[in-house]
Design an enzyme around this catalytic site. Structure first.
Site, PDB file in Angstrom:
ATOM      1  N   HIS A  79       8.500  -2.237   5.912  1.00 35.40           N
ATOM      2  CA  HIS A  79       7.649  -3.138   5.357  1.00 35.40           C
ATOM      3  C   HIS A  79       6.651  -3.138   6.178  1.00 35.40           C
ATOM      4  CE1 HIS A  79       6.382  -6.875   4.110  1.00 35.40           C
ATOM      5  NE2 HIS A  79       7.237  -6.811   2.840  1.00 35.40           N
ATOM      6  N   ARG A 117       5.326  -1.532   0.971  1.00 37.95           N
ATOM      7  CA  ARG A 117       6.455  -0.810   0.843  1.00 37.95           C
ATOM      8  C   ARG A 117       6.422   0.296  -0.129  1.00 37.95           C
ATOM      9  NH1 ARG A 117      11.119  -4.955  -0.619  1.00 37.95           N
ATOM     10  NH2 ARG A 117       9.438  -5.809  -2.007  1.00 37.95           N
ATOM     11  N   LYS A 167       5.996   0.084  -4.178  1.00 43.79           N
ATOM     12  CA  LYS A 167       5.664  -1.013  -4.571  1.00 43.79           C
ATOM     13  C   LYS A 167       4.065  -1.318  -4.692  1.00 43.79           C
ATOM     14  CE  LYS A 167       9.436  -3.306  -3.930  1.00 43.79           C
ATOM     15  NZ  LYS A 167      10.189  -3.614  -4.998  1.00 43.79           N
TER      16      LYS A 167
END
Length: 459
Positions: free
Chosen positions: A252, A299, A302
């Site tokens: 992340h 991420r 995403k």
């Protein structure tokens, strides 16, 4: 300001059109991605018809940063919130920090807020150490981080002397874990946020690096706050090359920043490769930037989001400077990064074209409403684009020494469409220390004030 006829040649094609090769497999993710591209493209292409946009454009086809509107928006965010905001009461330290930092980046003097900030944080500090989100709330490292940076931003003895540094030292000692990491609060989760926030507190407040005698981590043989920390952070790197909140979790962008910045406190930045696979990390970071949008996603698979202009964007100056080595590194000794490893032009286009709200404030993406969080971190992204960052190898055994040597200069980045010209966002926001994410002078002032006042119990 450029004429509209020159705009089409000023903007690289990959920021104006969808990718030429698309996967025909349709999923919820691909539909959301297509919708995001469709909402961004009209704004990215407004340079072809300026009547579509409320902004003026510079010679690179970038709209102006509407500073006055954003300043007014952030000032309003430092006022009283309506009753429904009670649901995010624990985020008050962050809302103060985001608004203050955003105002600073836009050229405002935030020191007049000093008394209000001190009054706000007075009731948030607990006798057991650290700051909570509000009166009566448990101390939490994330809120403590935002509180310390807010006090550093307004500066002055009134702000610095509010902090109970001895209680903070003991509290941080109770958060140190036997595997080298830190919990985010007592009996809370352990993750890389805790490690980064703890080292920021230790370094800014000039707290002893030795663990308090009552720290549970001493049972594992640890003597220093940094013992076992690099090894813990290394276990958080994933198979993708990115970095997760804790070992075994998903990579992340925000956790990547926390880890990289923590490593830049743990040791000199060029020693980062002792704990992470730099090539794998570079590959993962590069994959977080999308075209045509130009912004960063947090991420894999995403959507782009303006807040990652900081969380991913501030990874880049830290990694680039670490690869180059200290300012006095002889040519050829480091990897000598001669240009940005990401598209600073693409990031600028996403922030200025897609993230500015029509009535002030900046946002996640065009379909979202502005807030102080996205306003602040979009501005941090522009600051990183506008500045080149370097650090010194201080040649000192003093803890965290290199973190206080960072400097910023105006970036000289060739335009991607015209290598002979220097790309200029026109935003001209102020620079920051990329490790602490506050101004360089405020970092040094808090450190100098606290270093002159060593803890009596640690002598």
């Amino acid at each position: 300001m450029a004429t509209s006829g020159s705009f089409s040649t000023a903007v690289p094609a990959y920021f104006r059109h969808p990718a030429p090769l698309l996967d025909n497999l349709e999923t919820d993710t691909s539909r959301l991605q297509s919708a995001t591209i469709n909402e961004c493209l009209p704004l990215l292409n407004a340079v072809e018809d300026p009547t579509r946009s409320p902004f003026d454009f510079n010679e690179f086809g970038l709209p102006s940063l509407e500073k006055e509107e954003h300043i007014q928006f952030l000032q309003e965010n430092l006022g009283e919130f309506p009753p429904p905001f009670v649901g995010i009461d624990a985020s008050r330290p962050w809302m103060v920090y985001w608004a203050l930092l955003g105002l600073y980046l836009l050229g405002e003097d935030v020191s007049p807020f000093r008394s209000r900030v001190v009054k706000t944080f007075y009731s948030m500090q607990n006798a057991s150490g650290g700051f909570g989100g509000g009166f009566g709330q448990y101390s939490h490292l994330a809120g403590t981080y935002a509180g310390l940076l807010s006090l550093a931003l307004v500066g002055g003895q009134e702000a610095y002397s509010l902090i109970d540094r001895e209680a903070m030292w003991h509290w941080l000692g109770r958060l140190k874990e036997k595997d080298g990491g830190f919990r985010i609060c007592e009996e809370g989760e352990e993750d890389v946020r805790g490690a980064y926030c703890a080292l920021v507190a230790l370094s800014l407040l000039s707290l002893p690096l030795s663990l308090p005698p009552d720290s549970p981590a001493r049972e594992a043989g640890f003597e220093l706050f940094t013992d076992g920390l690099g090894e813990y952070l290394s276990r958080c790197q994933t198979y993708e090359g990115g970095i997760a909140s804790s070992p075994g979790s998903e990579a992340h962008g925000a956790y990547a920043f926390c880890t990289i910045a923590c490593l830049c406190l743990h040791a000199a930045p060029h020693e980062m490769s002792c704990y992470v696979d730099i090539d794998g990390l570079l590959s993962w970071l590069c994959a977080r930037q999308y075209a045509p949008e130009g912004g960063f996603a947090g991420r894999t698979n995403k959507l782009v989001d303006g807040c990652y202009s900081h969380w991913v964007g501030t990874c880049w100056p830290l990694v680039e400077a670490a690869l180059d080595g200290p300012r006095d590194t002889p040519k050829g000794m480091g990897r000598n990064v001669s240009e940005n490893l990401y598209s600073s032009e693409g990031l600028s286009r996403y922030i200025l074209c897609c993230c500015q709200g029509p009535q002030g404030g900046l946002r996640d993406k065009p379909s979202k409403l502005p807030d102080s969080y996205h306003t602040c971190y979009n501005l941090v992204g522009l600051s990183n684009v506008d500045h080149a960052h370097t650090y010194e190898n201080p040649g000192s055994s003093e803890p965290f020494a290199s973190a206080f040597t960072w400097e910023a200069a105006r970036a000289q980045v060739p335009s991607e469409s015209d290598p002979g010209s220097v790309f200029d966002t026109g935003a001209h926001v102020r620079s920051l220390n990329p490790v602490f994410v506050i101004p360089h002078n405020r970092v040094l002032e808090m450190r100098t004030w606290t270093a002159a006042r060593p803890l009596k119990t640690a002598l």
